[in-house]
Enzyme design. Sequence first.
Site, PDB file in Angstrom:
ATOM      1  N   GLU A  75      -0.900  -9.198  -0.679  1.00  0.00           N
ATOM      2  CA  GLU A  75      -2.336  -9.441  -0.439  1.00  0.00           C
ATOM      3  C   GLU A  75      -3.121  -9.424  -1.752  1.00  0.00           C
ATOM      4  OE1 GLU A  75      -2.132  -6.397   2.616  1.00  0.00           O
ATOM      5  OE2 GLU A  75      -3.071  -7.784   4.022  1.00  0.00           O
ATOM      6  N   GLU A  86       4.466  -5.330   7.086  1.00  0.00           N
ATOM      7  CA  GLU A  86       3.702  -4.265   7.754  1.00  0.00           C
ATOM      8  C   GLU A  86       4.151  -4.013   9.187  1.00  0.00           C
ATOM      9  OE1 GLU A  86       2.436  -6.626   5.845  1.00  0.00           O
ATOM     10  OE2 GLU A  86       0.785  -5.870   4.622  1.00  0.00           O
ATOM     11  N   ALA A 103       0.859  -1.183   0.000  1.00  0.00           N
ATOM     12  CA  ALA A 103       0.000   0.000   0.000  1.00  0.00           C
ATOM     13  C   ALA A 103       0.894   1.230   0.000  1.00  0.00           C
ATOM     14  CB  ALA A 103      -0.871  -0.019   1.249  1.00  0.00           C
ATOM     15  N   GLY A 141       0.526  -5.034   0.976  1.00  0.00           N
ATOM     16  CA  GLY A 141      -0.678  -5.053   0.134  1.00  0.00           C
ATOM     17  C   GLY A 141      -0.405  -5.709  -1.212  1.00  0.00           C
TER      18      GLY A 141
HETATM   19  N1  3HC Z   1       4.621   3.411  -0.202  1.00  0.00           N
HETATM   20  C1  3HC Z   1       5.085   4.615  -0.584  1.00  0.00           C
HETATM   21  N2  3HC Z   1       6.347   4.824  -1.014  1.00  0.00           N
HETATM   22  C2  3HC Z   1       7.163   3.766  -1.058  1.00  0.00           C
HETATM   23  C3  3HC Z   1       6.744   2.475  -0.667  1.00  0.00           C
HETATM   24  C4  3HC Z   1       5.393   2.312  -0.243  1.00  0.00           C
HETATM   25  N3  3HC Z   1       4.909   1.113   0.100  1.00  0.00           N
HETATM   26  N4  3HC Z   1       7.779   1.631  -0.808  1.00  0.00           N
HETATM   27  C5  3HC Z   1       8.815   2.361  -1.271  1.00  0.00           C
HETATM   28  N5  3HC Z   1       8.443   3.638  -1.430  1.00  0.00           N
HETATM   29  C6  3HC Z   1       9.240   4.761  -1.961  1.00  0.00           C
HETATM   30  C7  3HC Z   1      10.384   5.134  -1.046  1.00  0.00           C
HETATM   31  O1  3HC Z   1       9.964   6.078  -0.083  1.00  0.00           O
HETATM   32  C8  3HC Z   1      11.378   5.711  -2.028  1.00  0.00           C
HETATM   33  O2  3HC Z   1      10.956   7.026  -2.332  1.00  0.00           O
HETATM   34  P1  3HC Z   1      12.018   8.171  -2.690  1.00  0.00           P
HETATM   35  O3  3HC Z   1      12.760   7.668  -3.886  1.00  0.00           O
HETATM   36  O4  3HC Z   1      11.172   9.365  -2.931  1.00  0.00           O
HETATM   37  O5  3HC Z   1      12.897   8.299  -1.480  1.00  0.00           O
HETATM   38  C9  3HC Z   1      11.182   4.863  -3.280  1.00  0.00           C
HETATM   39  O6  3HC Z   1       9.886   4.276  -3.135  1.00  0.00           O
HETATM   40  C10 3HC Z   1      12.197   3.758  -3.440  1.00  0.00           C
HETATM   41  O7  3HC Z   1      12.257   3.014  -2.228  1.00  0.00           O
HETATM   42  P2  3HC Z   1      13.639   2.531  -1.618  1.00  0.00           P
HETATM   43  O8  3HC Z   1      14.614   3.650  -1.595  1.00  0.00           O
HETATM   44  O9  3HC Z   1      13.328   1.849  -0.339  1.00  0.00           O
HETATM   45  O10 3HC Z   1      14.101   1.492  -2.724  1.00  0.00           O
HETATM   46  P3  3HC Z   1      14.825   0.096  -2.561  1.00  0.00           P
HETATM   47  O11 3HC Z   1      14.989  -0.409  -3.934  1.00  0.00           O
HETATM   48  O12 3HC Z   1      15.994   0.198  -1.666  1.00  0.00           O
HETATM   49  O13 3HC Z   1      13.760  -0.868  -1.802  1.00  0.00           O
HETATM   50  C11 3HC Z   1      11.615  -1.853  -1.363  1.00  0.00           C
HETATM   51  C12 3HC Z   1      12.546  -1.205  -2.415  1.00  0.00           C
HETATM   52  C13 3HC Z   1      12.209  -3.192  -0.883  1.00  0.00           C
HETATM   53  C14 3HC Z   1      10.283  -2.109  -2.013  1.00  0.00           C
HETATM   54  C15 3HC Z   1      11.467  -0.912  -0.150  1.00  0.00           C
HETATM   55  O14 3HC Z   1      11.130   0.372  -0.622  1.00  0.00           O
HETATM   56  C16 3HC Z   1      10.434  -1.321   0.853  1.00  0.00           C
HETATM   57  O15 3HC Z   1      10.685  -2.169   1.689  1.00  0.00           O
HETATM   58  N6  3HC Z   1       9.239  -0.679   0.780  1.00  0.00           N
HETATM   59  C17 3HC Z   1       8.219  -0.806   1.774  1.00  0.00           C
HETATM   60  C18 3HC Z   1       7.515  -2.127   1.687  1.00  0.00           C
HETATM   61  C19 3HC Z   1       6.409  -2.174   2.708  1.00  0.00           C
HETATM   62  O16 3HC Z   1       6.603  -1.904   3.874  1.00  0.00           O
HETATM   63  N7  3HC Z   1       5.217  -2.563   2.258  1.00  0.00           N
HETATM   64  C20 3HC Z   1       4.074  -2.618   3.112  1.00  0.00           C
HETATM   65  C21 3HC Z   1       3.344  -1.330   3.084  1.00  0.00           C
HETATM   66  S1  3HC Z   1       1.999  -1.304   4.207  1.00  0.00           S
HETATM   67  C22 3HC Z   1       0.801  -2.229   3.462  1.00  0.00           C
HETATM   68  O17 3HC Z   1       0.970  -2.694   2.377  1.00  0.00           O
HETATM   69  C23 3HC Z   1      -0.456  -2.387   4.245  1.00  0.00           C
HETATM   70  C24 3HC Z   1      -1.389  -3.377   3.648  1.00  0.00           C
HETATM   71  O18 3HC Z   1      -1.424  -4.532   4.437  1.00  0.00           O
HETATM   72  C25 3HC Z   1      -2.782  -2.835   3.519  1.00  0.00           C
END
Ligand code: 3HC
Length: 713
Positions: free
Chosen positions: A112, A132, A63, A109
Amino acid sequence: MPELIRYAISDRVAVITIDNPPVNALSPAVWTGIDEAIARANADPQADAIVLIGAGSTFIAGADIKVFDVLKTRDDSMKRSDGTHALLRRMEDSAKPLVAAIHGNALGGGMEVAMSCHFRVAGKDAKVGQPEVLLGIIPGAGGTQRLPRLAGAELALTMCTDGKPVAAPKARAAGMIDEIIEGDLSSGAIAFAKAKAAKKETRKTRDIAVPADAVKGGLDACAKMRASLAKTARGMRAPFAVVDAVEFGLQNGFDKGSVRERELFADCVVSTESKALRHLFFAEREVAKIPDVPKDTPTGDIRRAAVVGAGTMGGGIAMNYANAGIPVLLKEIDQAALDRGMATIRKNYEVTMSKGKLTPEQVEKTIALITPTTSYDGFDQVDIVTEAVFENMDLKKATFAEIGKVTRPDCILASNSSTLDIDEFARASGRPAQVLGHHYFSPANVMKLLEIVRGRDTDKSVLSTSLKLAKRLNKVGVVVGNCFGFVANRMLAYYMREAYLLLEEGASVEQIDRVLTTFGLPVGPYGMQDIAGIDVGARIRHYLKSIGKSRAEGPQSEVPDRLYEMGRYGQKTGAGWYKYDAPGSRNRTSDPLIEQLAEEAATKRGIKRRPVADDEILARITTALANEGARVLDEGFATRAGDIDIVYVYGFGFPRQSGGPMFYADTVGLPTVLSRVKEYRDRFGDYWQPAPLLERLVKEGRGFYSEAPATVG
Ligand code: 3HC
């Protein structure tokens, strides 16, 4: 503007491509786009099956985390997840086979969504996961209910509580992925989807039955996980909420479990824990952005490195390079010191090997990258030298004068000084543009922070190369200004001042350490000093005294100096703030001598010792940090408040769930922080003064984070 969702027909398969760079995060428009595209495919006579795929480097990373900020109340969250859950059910109800084609990451997400497709295929390098919990929330789009049905409750619990992704081959073996595609993912997925269409095969994850013995096994796994989290995740909400959601689903079935998941998600998403962890997620990514160093600033390649000084820090720094596969020269003044340094390095690797994290071959291969030397031979071949000699200005200047002569003009010259003026080293080197600080934190091969200290003349490309290098060394690099102690140690002086004064006033070493570890730090101030060495701080204090300065305003407790004079340097000498079984041992007991020294110091300063409440200890120490942090920020030595938070979380293990010292101050409320500073000024003296920025923010009704209100619930 590129289309977020693209729709195309290929060989009678509707291919829906999500194109929301950089990571295809599920913004509201992406959710809607997927929903509409699947409905279109179901109505499309040209399509027998559907493939959902991501453009760019990944499937879906989850998400859009920014969207959670708009969920101000539990009700907001419930409403939004009702919509999401209904959408995912519509996907699952697709009449035509629906296949997720995963490359890169299917996280949160993203996973999911994939689990709401009928089938999942993946490239062999893909990863799936439910991270998450690292954001203080639980999977909120059915993950706690669908994942146990695909992977079994035990693995689902592990994935949702540690947040670590699982590689595609393991995910395939566990039942999360149906097929690994070799070669082109899109063509493989289309062929897979066509085969399913030919057999008219669909499968709803939500309808996968969980047999009675699996329910029992799952419930046992929930109990075990709860017991384990009681030790590892004390005081946290989200990991326990994961277990509650999985357990409820096992007991009551998919539909009721999904409702419970929504409720628990809503509790988590509005919690301070989640706000703090989300703040850190973005702060960690912001640190690499330096306002006057554009993204396209040239960066050099670090192919070979050298470290001068094979003591604890120098050895740890050399290990960092070797771990990253970069050959490194390690120089000491004499063979005996070099042998000691190399022996410590070997011992460190052997400890890692004994834990099964490295094989003997890997140890030998890594150590072989470190070349011990007592001369500067080969320094003309290296791209960076890190100086890690004793914290002594004259010695460091002499070292910089030498390395300035023996290296190439484009070689970066970094100092691991924890406090001293980088510009003095820069002048001594004769090459100021190439000089900066690379301040590692002890143990240097473990702690993730690298303070990158910008000198007056440091070239921008030297900064950008350092930031890139930090990533390669598996560190988080934070660029800070060149003030005494930089950011970490400048603020730490105030943290330690309060710890020392609280001791004199009547708190005990054990009490102060306990309050801070209960707050979430891995070690309290006194335990930390015993590890770092009481002699290290004493030498710095003596140097400062010799130039008429002190580390923090206010009374300086004499107790640490008394310990230094007694040769009680901490763990390494078997005694410091605590007594240890033997030099080098970690088994500690309290020592009544400390109380006696504190009594003597209090009497000299005319202080009547008193019981000190735990709350006062936490308030004094965190207020001192935030007040000095506000000065650091105002004076421009840190770029953003978030940079300070990252420094403290990665440099000292400040609890992540508090968001770092600046974010924590915001959650306490800056008006409260300011009134505490004023109260302490009245109680203890004028050395407590509100930082001008703190006063300004309170006046404007703001927090350190402009969009955050001054008080968070
Ligand atoms: N939402 C918004 N922005 C995100 C994002 C997300 N889920 N994931 C990454 N980004 C953004 C980062 O902030 C970054 O932005 P920037 O360039 O402006 O600084 C850009 O994407 C690139 O991210 P990284 O610098 O982290 O890139 P990497 O290649 O090093 O890593 C990744 C990629 C492994 C996908 C890492 O970004 C990551 O772990 N992301 C988060 C994953 C996450 O936590 N997902 C769960 C979200 S909560 C959810 O899904 C709830 C659901 O259950 C409803």
